[in-house]
Design an enzyme around this catalytic site. Structure first.
Site, PDB file in Angstrom:
ATOM      1  N   VAL A 145       0.911  -1.146   0.000  1.00  0.00           N
ATOM      2  CA  VAL A 145       0.000   0.000   0.000  1.00  0.00           C
ATOM      3  C   VAL A 145       0.951   1.197   0.000  1.00  0.00           C
ATOM      4  CG1 VAL A 145      -1.751   1.296   1.256  1.00  0.00           C
ATOM      5  CG2 VAL A 145      -1.810  -1.223   1.279  1.00  0.00           C
ATOM      6  N   PRO A 146       1.189   1.789  -1.178  1.00  0.00           N
ATOM      7  CA  PRO A 146       2.286   2.755  -1.331  1.00  0.00           C
ATOM      8  C   PRO A 146       1.998   4.132  -0.741  1.00  0.00           C
ATOM      9  CG  PRO A 146       1.124   2.529  -3.392  1.00  0.00           C
ATOM     10  CD  PRO A 146       0.509   1.531  -2.442  1.00  0.00           C
ATOM     11  N   CYS A 147       1.952   4.205   0.572  1.00  0.00           N
ATOM     12  CA  CYS A 147       1.688   5.471   1.248  1.00  0.00           C
ATOM     13  C   CYS A 147       2.783   6.503   0.962  1.00  0.00           C
ATOM     14  CB  CYS A 147       1.510   5.255   2.745  1.00  0.00           C
ATOM     15  SG  CYS A 147       2.802   4.299   3.529  1.00  0.00           S
ATOM     16  N   HIS A 148       3.961   6.031   0.565  1.00  0.00           N
ATOM     17  CA  HIS A 148       5.046   6.967   0.238  1.00  0.00           C
ATOM     18  C   HIS A 148       4.729   7.780  -1.012  1.00  0.00           C
ATOM     19  CE1 HIS A 148       5.958   3.375  -2.143  1.00  0.00           C
ATOM     20  NE2 HIS A 148       6.678   4.152  -2.943  1.00  0.00           N
ATOM     21  N   ARG A 149       3.754   7.344  -1.806  1.00  0.00           N
ATOM     22  CA  ARG A 149       3.375   8.072  -3.033  1.00  0.00           C
ATOM     23  C   ARG A 149       2.321   9.136  -2.769  1.00  0.00           C
ATOM     24  NH1 ARG A 149       2.786   2.500  -6.232  1.00  0.00           N
ATOM     25  NH2 ARG A 149       4.997   1.944  -6.224  1.00  0.00           N
TER      26      ARG A 149
END
Length: 188
Positions: A145-149
Site C-alpha cells: 500500500v504505497p503510502c510513500h506516493r
C-alpha cells in the site's frame, strides 16, 4: 490461538519484514536499521509480550504467494517498476475508511504521486485530508500500500512514519523516479 508467520528479507534500502496468517499477507515492515531492530518492530506490532489476543508469532519460510510478494517488493525497491497491485492482502480488522484509502493508494503507479487532498476528494471531500493522513500513518503494509506516493499540498513530502521519516519517503520516491517539491527548511 491464531498463528502469525513472518520472514525477513534483504532489499536495496535494508532488511524488510513481511507477515502473513491463514488468510494472507497482513503486514509489511520497512527497514529499522538492522535485522534485530526490524524483528523487534514486528514483534512489537504483533502484540509485544505474551498478549493472548495476538496468538503466536513464528518465523517461517514464505509460501509461494508470500515469496511472490517479497520478490515484487525487492524489485520495486531496486528501481524496477513493479506496482505490487496484484498482491492479495488480508486487511480484516482494518476500519472501512482506512481500507478505502488503501485501495486508492494502491492504484497510484510507481513514479507517480497524489496528495492527501486528492484521496480525500475521492472519498467525499477535501476536509477528510487529515483522516487520510492518519489512515496512511496506520498502514500495516507499506510499500504494497504505497503510502510513500501520497504527498502534502503543493507536492511537498508531508510526513512518513517509517524509520528515517521524510528522508526514507524521498529515497523511495527517488528510486521510483517521482518528482517531489522538497526544499529543506531549518526544521527538516
Amino acid at each position: 490461538m491464531t498463528v502469525q508467520y513472518f520472514a525477513l528479507f534483504d532489499t536495496a534500502i535494508g532488511i524488510c519484514g513481511i507477515e502473513w496468517g491463514p488468510r494472507g499477507i497482513n503486514g509489511v515492515q520497512l527497514p529499522m536499521g538492522s535485522r534485530e531492530k526490524t524483528l523487534a518492530r514486528i514483534r512489537q506490532r504483533h502484540g509485544g509480550v505474551n498478549d493472548d489476543s495476538s496468538g503466536e508469532l513464528v518465523e517461517a519460510s514464505p509460501p509461494a504467494a508470500v515469496q511472490y510478494a517479497i520478490d515484487g517488493i525487492v524489485e520495486l525497491l531496486s528501481g524496477q517498476p513493479n506496482d505490487l497491485s496484484d498482491i492479495a492482502l488480508d486487511l480484516d480488522g482494518v476500519p472501512a475508511f482506512n481500507r478505502g484509502v488503501y485501495d486508492i493508494a494502491r492504484s497510484i503507479p510507481p513514479g507517480k504521486t497524489v496528495t492527501y487532498g486528492d484521496i480525500a476528494r475521492q472519498l467525499g471531500g477535501v476536509e477528510l485530508s487529515r483522516d487520510v493522513g492518519q489512515a496512511l500513518g496506520r498502514n500495516p503494509c507499506p510499500i504494497v500500500v504505497p503510502c510513500h506516493r501520497v504527498l502534502a499540498a503543493g507536492n511537498k513530502p508531508g510526513g512518513f512514519s517509517a524509520r528515517g521519516g521524510v528522508e526514507t519517503k524521498l529515497k523511495m520516491l527517488a528510486i521510483e523516479g517521482a518528482a517531489v517539491n522538497h526544499t529543506p527548511s531549518l526544521f527538516d
